[in-house]
Design a protein around this motif. Structure first.
Motif, PDB file in Angstrom:
ATOM      1  N   ILE A   5       0.870  -1.175   0.000  1.00 32.31           N
ATOM      2  CA  ILE A   5       0.000   0.000   0.000  1.00 32.31           C
ATOM      3  C   ILE A   5       0.907   1.226   0.000  1.00 32.31           C
ATOM      4  CG2 ILE A   5      -1.749   1.243   1.314  1.00 32.31           C
ATOM      5  CD1 ILE A   5      -2.710  -1.460   2.335  1.00 32.31           C
ATOM      6  N   PRO A   6       0.728   2.160  -0.943  1.00 30.56           N
ATOM      7  CA  PRO A   6       1.666   3.266  -1.084  1.00 30.56           C
ATOM      8  C   PRO A   6       1.742   4.195   0.126  1.00 30.56           C
ATOM      9  CG  PRO A   6      -0.062   3.392  -2.750  1.00 30.56           C
ATOM     10  CD  PRO A   6      -0.300   2.169  -1.962  1.00 30.56           C
ATOM     11  N   ASP A   7       0.634   4.467   0.793  1.00 27.96           N
ATOM     12  CA  ASP A   7       0.648   5.335   1.971  1.00 27.96           C
ATOM     13  C   ASP A   7       0.537   4.485   3.224  1.00 27.96           C
ATOM     14  OD1 ASP A   7       0.736   7.674   0.507  1.00 27.96           O
ATOM     15  OD2 ASP A   7      -1.437   7.764   0.309  1.00 27.96           O
ATOM     16  N   ARG A   8       1.258   4.885   4.253  1.00 28.46           N
ATOM     17  CA  ARG A   8       1.154   4.172   5.525  1.00 28.46           C
ATOM     18  C   ARG A   8      -0.244   4.419   6.055  1.00 28.46           C
ATOM     19  NH1 ARG A   8       3.384   5.570  11.118  1.00 28.46           N
ATOM     20  NH2 ARG A   8       3.403   7.621  10.239  1.00 28.46           N
ATOM     21  N   PRO A   9      -1.062   3.362   6.192  1.00 26.14           N
ATOM     22  CA  PRO A   9      -2.474   3.550   6.538  1.00 26.14           C
ATOM     23  C   PRO A   9      -2.708   4.242   7.879  1.00 26.14           C
ATOM     24  CG  PRO A   9      -2.091   1.349   5.748  1.00 26.14           C
ATOM     25  CD  PRO A   9      -0.750   1.977   5.920  1.00 26.14           C
TER      26      PRO A   9
END
Length: 148
Positions: free
Chosen positions: A138-142
């Motif tokens: 996932i590109p952004d840290r959730p």
């Protein structure tokens, strides 16, 4: 975080006012929380870059995805997004299940709903496979708690 808080208290003790240690403690706690969050962000980015270099890249199919409120107090409400995907290893051909739960605080509820909507059942999700370890790419840290 304790180190930064301790340093804040030491700085506060050198101030001639009686409230210096209290402001030093509060400033140390705030600085510790900010620096801890930045440390987690840096660790997550290094881990992701390392996995992009070393891990096998695969595409999984989302089997199950859920969104719910988990912690409800008068101060904090926590949201949880759970994603389960079926992945076939590109080198061995072995199929297995990967599951991850992401936790979000209340002010990140929109990000939690967006993550759940993006990876609904039937959607595809990129997966990084390294040995016996699998991670969703996932590109952004959730959430600020989720780095591994």
């Amino acid at each position: 975080m304790l180190l930064v808080t301790g340093q804040g208290m030491r700085v506060g003790q050198h101030v001639d006012a009686d409230v210096g240690p209290i402001f030093g403690l509060l400033g140390g706690v705030v600085a510790g929380l900010v620096s801890w969050s930045l440390l987690l962000r840096v660790a997550w980015r290094f881990r992701r870059k390392y996995l992009h270099r070393k891990a096998a890249h695969a595409t999984g199919s989302v089997v199950d995805s859920s969104y719910r409120k988990t912690l409800r107090t008068s101060v904090v409400t926590q949201r949880e997004v759970s994603i389960e995907a079926s992945v076939t290893h590109p080198e061995t051909g072995e199929t297995f299940q990967v599951r991850k739960k992401y936790c979000f605080v209340e002010f990140r509820a929109r990000r939690a709903r967006a993550l759940h909507a993006e990876f609904s059942p039937g959607a595809t999700i990129p997966v990084l496979l390294y040995g016996r370890y699998a991670a969703f790419d996932i590109p952004d840290r959730p959430g600020w708690l989720d780095i591994w």
